[in-house]
Design a protein around this motif. Structure first.
Motif, mmCIF file in Angstrom:
data_model
loop_
_atom_site.group_PDB
_atom_site.id
_atom_site.type_symbol
_atom_site.label_atom_id
_atom_site.label_comp_id
_atom_site.label_asym_id
_atom_site.label_seq_id
_atom_site.Cartn_x
_atom_site.Cartn_y
_atom_site.Cartn_z
ATOM 1 N N ASN A 72 0.832 -1.206 0.000
ATOM 2 C CA ASN A 72 0.000 0.000 0.000
ATOM 3 C C ASN A 72 0.869 1.259 0.000
ATOM 4 O OD1 ASN A 72 -2.353 -1.454 -0.050
ATOM 5 N ND2 ASN A 72 -2.637 -1.411 2.167
ATOM 6 N N ARG A 73 1.994 1.186 0.693
ATOM 7 C CA ARG A 73 2.923 2.321 0.725
ATOM 8 C C ARG A 73 3.453 2.605 -0.679
ATOM 9 N NH1 ARG A 73 8.610 2.608 3.964
ATOM 10 N NH2 ARG A 73 9.021 4.790 3.517
ATOM 11 N N ASP A 74 3.833 1.550 -1.388
ATOM 12 C CA ASP A 74 4.296 1.716 -2.774
ATOM 13 C C ASP A 74 3.202 2.308 -3.647
ATOM 14 O OD1 ASP A 74 6.790 0.616 -2.177
ATOM 15 O OD2 ASP A 74 6.148 -1.418 -2.716
ATOM 16 N N LEU A 75 1.979 1.844 -3.461
ATOM 17 C CA LEU A 75 0.857 2.371 -4.244
ATOM 18 C C LEU A 75 0.654 3.857 -3.980
ATOM 19 C CD1 LEU A 75 -1.795 -0.487 -3.952
ATOM 20 C CD2 LEU A 75 -0.518 0.188 -5.986
ATOM 21 N N LEU A 76 0.699 4.241 -2.711
ATOM 22 C CA LEU A 76 0.519 5.651 -2.355
ATOM 23 C C LEU A 76 1.629 6.507 -2.963
ATOM 24 C CD1 LEU A 76 -1.102 7.768 -0.823
ATOM 25 C CD2 LEU A 76 0.307 7.281 1.178
ATOM 26 N N TYR A 77 2.869 6.035 -2.844
ATOM 27 C CA TYR A 77 3.984 6.785 -3.440
ATOM 28 C C TYR A 77 3.799 6.911 -4.949
ATOM 29 C CZ TYR A 77 8.494 7.856 -5.447
ATOM 30 O OH TYR A 77 9.486 8.429 -6.190
ATOM 31 N N ASN A 78 3.369 5.839 -5.568
ATOM 32 C CA ASN A 78 3.272 5.828 -7.024
ATOM 33 C C ASN A 78 2.122 6.652 -7.581
ATOM 34 O OD1 ASN A 78 5.533 4.355 -7.984
ATOM 35 N ND2 ASN A 78 4.666 2.541 -7.042
ATOM 36 N N ILE A 79 1.218 7.103 -6.744
ATOM 37 C CA ILE A 79 0.191 8.012 -7.255
ATOM 38 C C ILE A 79 0.413 9.446 -6.797
ATOM 39 C CG2 ILE A 79 -1.571 6.235 -7.553
ATOM 40 C CD1 ILE A 79 -2.904 7.305 -4.998
ATOM 41 N N THR A 80 1.370 9.665 -5.868
ATOM 42 C CA THR A 80 1.635 11.028 -5.402
ATOM 43 C C THR A 80 2.963 11.574 -5.914
ATOM 44 O OG1 THR A 80 2.599 10.176 -3.349
ATOM 45 C CG2 THR A 80 0.243 10.750 -3.323
ATOM 46 N N SER A 81 3.824 10.736 -6.455
ATOM 47 C CA SER A 81 5.101 11.195 -7.000
ATOM 48 C C SER A 81 4.885 11.775 -8.392
ATOM 49 C CB SER A 81 6.080 10.021 -7.073
ATOM 50 O OG SER A 81 5.617 9.078 -8.024
ATOM 51 N N LEU A 82 5.890 12.460 -8.916
ATOM 52 C CA LEU A 82 5.785 13.042 -10.254
ATOM 53 C C LEU A 82 5.530 11.968 -11.314
ATOM 54 C CD1 LEU A 82 5.810 15.643 -11.884
ATOM 55 C CD2 LEU A 82 8.292 15.356 -12.143
ATOM 56 N N PRO A 83 6.281 10.855 -11.303
ATOM 57 C CA PRO A 83 5.945 9.801 -12.281
ATOM 58 C C PRO A 83 4.534 9.260 -12.095
ATOM 59 C CG PRO A 83 8.119 9.403 -11.357
ATOM 60 C CD PRO A 83 7.512 10.534 -10.572
ATOM 61 N N GLY A 84 4.085 9.186 -10.850
ATOM 62 C CA GLY A 84 2.732 8.704 -10.573
ATOM 63 C C GLY A 84 1.676 9.652 -11.104
ATOM 64 N N ILE A 85 1.908 10.941 -10.925
ATOM 65 C CA ILE A 85 0.964 11.939 -11.443
ATOM 66 C C ILE A 85 0.923 11.884 -12.965
ATOM 67 C CG2 ILE A 85 0.531 14.430 -11.641
ATOM 68 C CD1 ILE A 85 1.645 14.612 -8.708
ATOM 69 N N PHE A 86 2.102 11.753 -13.588
ATOM 70 C CA PHE A 86 2.141 11.605 -15.052
ATOM 71 C C PHE A 86 1.440 10.321 -15.491
ATOM 72 C CE2 PHE A 86 6.112 14.444 -15.472
ATOM 73 C CZ PHE A 86 5.322 15.573 -15.644
ATOM 74 N N ALA A 87 1.550 9.269 -14.680
ATOM 75 C CA ALA A 87 0.868 8.012 -14.994
ATOM 76 C C ALA A 87 -0.648 8.199 -14.939
ATOM 77 C CB ALA A 87 1.312 6.914 -14.039
ATOM 78 N N ILE A 88 -1.113 8.962 -13.961
ATOM 79 C CA ILE A 88 -2.552 9.231 -13.865
ATOM 80 C C ILE A 88 -3.026 10.008 -15.090
ATOM 81 C CG2 ILE A 88 -4.304 10.516 -12.575
ATOM 82 C CD1 ILE A 88 -2.674 9.773 -10.017
ATOM 83 N N ILE A 89 -2.274 11.050 -15.457
ATOM 84 C CA ILE A 89 -2.625 11.845 -16.640
ATOM 85 C C ILE A 89 -2.570 10.973 -17.897
ATOM 86 C CG2 ILE A 89 -1.899 13.782 -18.103
ATOM 87 C CD1 ILE A 89 -0.890 15.128 -15.456
ATOM 88 N N GLY A 90 -1.511 10.156 -18.000
ATOM 89 C CA GLY A 90 -1.382 9.260 -19.152
ATOM 90 C C GLY A 90 -2.522 8.263 -19.227
ATOM 91 N N GLY A 91 -2.923 7.736 -18.076
ATOM 92 C CA GLY A 91 -4.043 6.799 -18.050
ATOM 93 C C GLY A 91 -5.339 7.448 -18.489
ATOM 94 N N ALA A 92 -5.566 8.688 -18.027
ATOM 95 C CA ALA A 92 -6.780 9.405 -18.416
ATOM 96 C C ALA A 92 -6.786 9.680 -19.925
ATOM 97 C CB ALA A 92 -6.903 10.706 -17.624
ATOM 98 N N LEU A 93 -5.649 10.124 -20.443
ATOM 99 C CA LEU A 93 -5.569 10.398 -21.891
ATOM 100 C C LEU A 93 -5.716 9.114 -22.703
ATOM 101 C CD1 LEU A 93 -2.696 13.049 -21.995
ATOM 102 C CD2 LEU A 93 -5.127 13.429 -22.444
ATOM 103 N N ALA A 94 -5.085 8.043 -22.233
ATOM 104 C CA ALA A 94 -5.164 6.772 -22.963
ATOM 105 C C ALA A 94 -6.593 6.239 -22.994
ATOM 106 C CB ALA A 94 -4.222 5.743 -22.327
ATOM 107 N N THR A 95 -7.298 6.345 -21.875
ATOM 108 C CA THR A 95 -8.676 5.842 -21.883
ATOM 109 C C THR A 95 -9.564 6.688 -22.787
ATOM 110 O OG1 THR A 95 -9.197 7.071 -19.862
ATOM 111 C CG2 THR A 95 -8.564 4.751 -19.608
#
Length: 151
Positions: A72-95
């Motif tokens: 869960n700690r890794d998951l939290l880091y991966n959505i709050t870090s810069l790469p994680g934020i870019f991943a969220i944006i990338g996921g939204a654009l991809a969908t």
């Protein structure tokens, strides 16, 4: 031999030449269904196949979370870090692109052959990784939208 069967055989050969197991296996399955008179399954696959594919894709992606390979700690880091934020944006654009690609394939189902040929070219010449026709259709829909802006 019907044109659909001929196309499936051609896709099988393209899949074999491109070393794309997914294209080859899908072509074989559809040919087997066609030749064994089980083609009544086609409408079900057409309406629910994408959902089934996404189900198995999500299952494979979530296995590391279920087996605690990702904490869960890794998951939290991966959505709050810069790469994680870019991943969220990338996921939204991809969908969004996938949605546009799905609309394009519904409007023009024949485009699938071009998407597969393009994917094979990407695999062979650009060392690409096939992600499926839906994403390819999304990119094609984006290109078509750009062309419409300039015309």
């Amino acid at each position: 031999m019907h044109s659909g069967e001929t196309t499936m055989i051609l896709l099988l050969l393209i899949g074999l030449a491109a070393r794309s197991n997914l294209i080859s296996i899908c072509s074989c399955i559809l040919l087997i269904l066609q030749f064994s008179k089980l083609d009544f399954i086609f409408p079900y696959l057409e309406t629910h196949g994408l959902e089934l594919g996404l189900l198995f894709l999500l299952l494979s992606i979530l296995v590391p979370v279920a087996t605690d390979k990702i904490s869960n700690r890794d998951l939290l880091y991966n959505i709050t870090s810069l790469p994680g934020i870019f991943a969220i944006i990338g996921g939204a654009l991809a969908t969004h692109l996938n949605s546009e690609g799905l609309k394009l394939m519904q409007i023009d189902p024949g485009i699938i052959f071009g998407l597969i040929v393009g994917s094979v070219i990407g695999i062979i010449f650009f060392n690409g990784q096939p992600v499926g026709p839906l994403m390819a259709a999304g990119v094609a829909a984006l290109f078509l939208e750009i062309v419409h802006w300039f015309m």
